[in-house]
Design a protein around this motif. Structure first.
Motif, PDB file in Angstrom:
ATOM      1  N   ALA A  66     -20.619 -26.660   2.230  1.00 19.13           N
ATOM      2  CA  ALA A  66     -20.334 -27.243   0.910  1.00 19.13           C
ATOM      3  C   ALA A  66     -21.591 -27.815   0.263  1.00 19.13           C
TER       4      ALA A  66
ATOM      5  N   CYS B  51     -13.360 -25.081  -1.534  1.00 18.67           N
ATOM      6  CA  CYS B  51     -13.440 -26.174  -2.522  1.00 18.67           C
ATOM      7  C   CYS B  51     -12.520 -25.904  -3.708  1.00 18.67           C
TER       8      CYS B  51
ATOM      9  N   CYS C 209     -18.654 -22.746   1.404  1.00 24.62           N
ATOM     10  CA  CYS C 209     -17.366 -23.299   1.844  1.00 24.62           C
ATOM     11  C   CYS C 209     -16.362 -22.155   2.021  1.00 24.62           C
TER      12      CYS C 209
ATOM     13  N   GLY D  76     -18.707 -28.939  -4.012  1.00 25.34           N
ATOM     14  CA  GLY D  76     -17.407 -28.549  -4.552  1.00 25.34           C
ATOM     15  C   GLY D  76     -17.439 -28.113  -5.999  1.00 25.34           C
TER      16      GLY D  76
ATOM     17  N   ALA E 255     -18.288 -25.163  -7.154  1.00 23.84           N
ATOM     18  CA  ALA E 255     -18.202 -23.699  -7.272  1.00 23.84           C
ATOM     19  C   ALA E 255     -19.550 -23.086  -7.642  1.00 23.84           C
ATOM     20  N   MET E 256     -20.573 -23.460  -6.874  1.00 25.97           N
ATOM     21  CA  MET E 256     -21.917 -22.951  -7.161  1.00 25.97           C
ATOM     22  C   MET E 256     -22.643 -22.443  -5.920  1.00 25.97           C
ATOM     23  N   CYS E 257     -22.034 -22.544  -4.728  1.00 25.63           N
ATOM     24  CA  CYS E 257     -22.841 -22.228  -3.541  1.00 25.63           C
ATOM     25  C   CYS E 257     -22.198 -21.209  -2.582  1.00 25.63           C
ATOM     26  N   ALA E 258     -20.919 -21.145  -2.511  1.00 28.39           N
ATOM     27  CA  ALA E 258     -20.194 -20.253  -1.587  1.00 28.39           C
ATOM     28  C   ALA E 258     -20.410 -20.591  -0.111  1.00 28.39           C
TER      29      ALA E 258
ATOM     30  N   CYS F  31     -22.966 -27.427  -2.578  1.00 32.33           N
ATOM     31  CA  CYS F  31     -22.919 -27.845  -3.990  1.00 32.33           C
ATOM     32  C   CYS F  31     -21.911 -28.963  -4.230  1.00 32.33           C
TER      33      CYS F  31
HETATM   34 FE1  FES Z   1     -20.038 -24.988  -3.131  1.00 34.72          FE
HETATM   35 FE2  FES Z   1     -17.439 -24.615  -2.632  1.00 34.72          FE
HETATM   36  S1  FES Z   1     -18.684 -26.255  -2.009  1.00 34.72           S
HETATM   37  S2  FES Z   1     -18.755 -23.382  -3.778  1.00 34.72           S
END
Ligand code: FES
Length: 107
Positions: free
Chosen positions: A38, A87, A49, A42, A44-47, A40
């Protein structure tokens, strides 16, 4: 309060209590589960999670958004039909018993 289970790549299952309204990622990191980075936070920028939703639960989750769909293409581990970003999975009583499988890597 929903209870969800994360299954590690080695088959070890961990059942944790989640709070209504938190994401599956937040529940996992709050319990120091491991296997969910996680990076980023949560947004929705890193994938990092990424999870594989247990087949029986997939249809019970809300459809994924375009951002989540695009990010999953860049996930470190293989993308599968049941891939989701944890996330983006908001927990509530109707997801009590949810099972999420962790990929073998997030980076
Ligand atoms: Fe980064 Fe889910 S925590 S996309």
């Amino acid at each position: 309060m929903p209870s969800i289970t994360f299954v590690h790549p080695d088959g070890r299952a961990q059942r944790i209590d989640a709070r209504d309204g938190e994401s599956a990622m937040q529940a996992a990191t709050r319990h120091d589960l491991g296997g969910i980075l996680a990076e980023c936070g949560g947004n929705a920028m890193c994938a990092t999670c990424h999870v594989y939703v247990d087949e029986g639960w997939l249809a019970r989750l809300p459809a994924m958004g375009d951002d989540e769909d695009a990010l999953l293409d860049g996930a470190a581990a293989e993308r599968r039909a049941n891939s989701r970003l944890s996330c983006q999975i908001k927990l509530a009583a109707d997801l009590d018993g949810l099972v999420l499988n962790l990929p073998d890597r997030q980076l």
